[in-house]
Design a protein around this motif. Structure first.
Motif, PDB file in Angstrom:
ATOM      1  N   MET A   1       0.848  -1.193   0.000  1.00 37.25           N
ATOM      2  CA  MET A   1       0.000   0.000   0.000  1.00 37.25           C
ATOM      3  C   MET A   1       0.883   1.242   0.000  1.00 37.25           C
ATOM      4  N   LYS A   2       0.447   2.242  -0.770  1.00 34.88           N
ATOM      5  CA  LYS A   2       1.174   3.515  -0.782  1.00 34.88           C
ATOM      6  C   LYS A   2       0.545   4.435   0.269  1.00 34.88           C
ATOM      7  N   ILE A   3       1.336   4.777   1.278  1.00 32.17           N
ATOM      8  CA  ILE A   3       0.823   5.536   2.425  1.00 32.17           C
ATOM      9  C   ILE A   3       1.434   6.933   2.425  1.00 32.17           C
ATOM     10  N   GLY A   4       0.586   7.947   2.411  1.00 26.84           N
ATOM     11  CA  GLY A   4       1.040   9.323   2.619  1.00 26.84           C
ATOM     12  C   GLY A   4       1.121   9.561   4.117  1.00 26.84           C
ATOM     13  N   LEU A   5       2.313   9.900   4.583  1.00 29.31           N
ATOM     14  CA  LEU A   5       2.504  10.034   6.033  1.00 29.31           C
ATOM     15  C   LEU A   5       2.956  11.444   6.367  1.00 29.31           C
ATOM     16  N   ARG A   6       2.260  12.020   7.331  1.00 29.28           N
ATOM     17  CA  ARG A   6       2.556  13.398   7.729  1.00 29.28           C
ATOM     18  C   ARG A   6       2.752  13.437   9.243  1.00 29.28           C
ATOM     19  N   GLY A   7       3.918  13.880   9.662  1.00 34.06           N
ATOM     20  CA  GLY A   7       4.138  14.188  11.072  1.00 34.06           C
ATOM     21  C   GLY A   7       3.661  15.612  11.276  1.00 34.06           C
ATOM     22  N   GLY A   8       2.521  15.766  11.894  1.00 34.04           N
ATOM     23  CA  GLY A   8       1.775  17.028  11.916  1.00 34.04           C
ATOM     24  C   GLY A   8       2.624  18.268  12.163  1.00 34.04           C
ATOM     25  N   LYS A  64       0.590  16.619  -1.369  1.00 32.81           N
ATOM     26  CA  LYS A  64       1.586  15.574  -1.649  1.00 32.81           C
ATOM     27  C   LYS A  64       0.914  14.203  -1.701  1.00 32.81           C
ATOM     28  N   ALA A  65       0.000  13.965  -0.773  1.00 40.54           N
ATOM     29  CA  ALA A  65      -0.697  12.665  -0.757  1.00 40.54           C
ATOM     30  C   ALA A  65      -1.525  12.492  -2.029  1.00 40.54           C
ATOM     31  N   ASN A  66      -2.231  13.547  -2.435  1.00 37.61           N
ATOM     32  CA  ASN A  66      -3.084  13.466  -3.628  1.00 37.61           C
ATOM     33  C   ASN A  66      -2.252  13.323  -4.897  1.00 37.61           C
ATOM     34  N   CYS A  70      -1.702   8.379  -3.201  1.00 37.18           N
ATOM     35  CA  CYS A  70      -1.576   7.505  -2.035  1.00 37.18           C
ATOM     36  C   CYS A  70      -2.899   6.773  -1.811  1.00 37.18           C
ATOM     37  N   GLU A  71      -2.770   5.595  -1.218  1.00 36.36           N
ATOM     38  CA  GLU A  71      -3.974   4.795  -0.962  1.00 36.36           C
ATOM     39  C   GLU A  71      -4.526   5.050   0.439  1.00 36.36           C
ATOM     40  N   MET A  72      -3.696   5.662   1.283  1.00 33.77           N
ATOM     41  CA  MET A  72      -4.151   6.071   2.618  1.00 33.77           C
ATOM     42  C   MET A  72      -3.290   7.250   3.061  1.00 33.77           C
TER      43      MET A  72
END
Ligand SMILES: [Zn+2]
Length: 272
Positions: A1-8, A64-66, A70-72
Motif C-alpha cells: 500500500m502507498k501511504i502518505g505520512l505526515r508528522g503534523g 503531496k498525498a493526492n 496515495c492509498e491512505m
C-alpha cells in the motif's frame, strides 16, 4: 500500500507546546514509522511540510498525498488541553463509512490503551482539512496529550519508537519485529512458495539518496530513480507489493553483514 505520512505541523509553524513540543516529538515518531512501514512492504510518501503558515502546511500534506495517488493518508499529532490531567489517545476519521479504516483506527486506540493511555476512541469529523482535502481514506492520530503529565510520562517511557510501533501495528495488523533486518517472504498462499531475499537499501549517513539493489547475492548501486522504479515494478508484479527498502547507517553496517553472509562458502552439505 502507498501511504502518505505526515508528522503534523512544520518546524516553521509549530503545533501545540505542552510539556513537550508536539511538532518536534511527532517528527521523531514519523522518522521511526517510515522504516517500519517499509519493512512491512509499504511505500511511504513523505507528506511533511516546512511551510510557515497553518494553511501552507496543511495544503502541503494533502497535496503531496493526492499528487502521489496515495492509498491512505495518515496524519500524526499530539493533543493539547488546559488541564494537565487531560490524557489519552483518539483517532479521527472522516466518517464511519469505511470498515477497514474503522478497524485500523480502533486497533490503534486499543494498542495505546494496552500501554495505559486512556482510550478516547474513534471519532468522526468532516471539518478537518486532513480528512476532507485528501482524496483517499485518511486518519488523524492524536497519539497523546503533550500537555498531560501522565501521557508525557508514558511517552518518555516508550520513546518515539514505542509510539511508532503502536501506530504501525494498528495500521498493518502485523507485529513490528525489533530485528534490525527484516527480509520478507512472498505471500504464503501456495505450498512451496519461496522466500525472496531481495531488497533496496540506503546507507543514510553516507548518502541518504543513494539506493542499492540487493539481488539476493550482490548489492548494485543504482544511478537513476527510474532504475529503482523498473526493479520495483517487476517485483510488485510478481509479489503484489513493493520491494522492501531498508535504511541503514555505516555505524551499524548491516549491508556489510549481509554481503559477508551471502558470500561465505557453505559449510555443511546435506546429502540425500
Ligand atoms: Zn497537531
Amino acid at each position: 500500500m502507498k501511504i502518505g505520512l505526515r508528522g503534523g505541523h512544520s518546524p516553521n509553524c509549530k503545533g501545540a507546546m505542552g510539556i513537550i513540543d508536539e511538532q518536534a516529538e511527532v517528527r521523531k515518531i514519523y522518522n521511526e514509522m517510515v522504516p517500519m512501514l517499509q519493512a512491512a512492504g509499504h511505500t511511504v510518501i513523505d507528506c511533511n511540510s516546512n511551510a510557515n503558515s497553518v494553511v501552507g502546511e496543511l495544503n502541503d500534506g494533502t497535496n503531496k498525498a493526492n499528487a502521489n495517488n496515495c492509498e491512505m493518508f495518515v496524519s500524526i499529532h499530539m493533543n493539547a488541553a488546559g488541564s494537565p490531567d487531560a490524557n489519552g489517545s483518539e483517532v479521527f476519521l472522516y466518517n464511519n463509512g469505511n470498515a477497514v479504516m474503522n478497524q485500523r483506527a480502533t486497533s490503534i486506540c486499543d494498542k495505546f490503551a494496552q500501554k495505559g493511555f486512556p482510550n478516547r476512541g474513534v471519532k468522526f469529523n468532516t471539518a478537518y482539512h486532513d480528512l476532507n482535502a485528501s482524496s483517499m481514506p485518511a486518519m488523524i492520530v492524536e497519539t497523546l496529550f503533550c500537555t498531560g503529565i501522565a501521557d508525557v510520562d508514558r511517552y518518555r517511557a516508550l520513546g518515539p519508537k514505542g509510539i511508532a510501533t503502536l501506530i504501525v501495528e494498528g495500521i498493518t495488523g502485523k507485529v513490528v519485529s525489533s530485528a534490525p533486518v527484516q527480509l520478507q517472504q512472498t505471500p504464503d498462499s501456495k505450498k512451496g512458495s519461496t522466500a525472496t531475499m531481495v531488497c533496496f537499501y540506503r546507507v543514510t549517513d553516507l548518502d541518504k539518496d543513494k539506493v542499492y539493489y540487493f539481488d539476493g547475492f550482490t548489492a548494485h548501486p543504482l544511478n537513476h530513480p527510474d532504475e529503482k522504479k523498473v526493479l520495483n515494478d517487476i517485483y510488485k508484479a510478481n509479489n503484489g507489493k513493493d520491494m522492501p527498502e531498508f535504511l541503514w547507517t555505516s555505524k551499524a553496517p548491516w549491508f556489510t553483514r549481509l554481503q559477508n553472509a551471502v558470500e561465505r562458502k557453505p559449510q555443511f552439505v546435506i546429502k540425500k
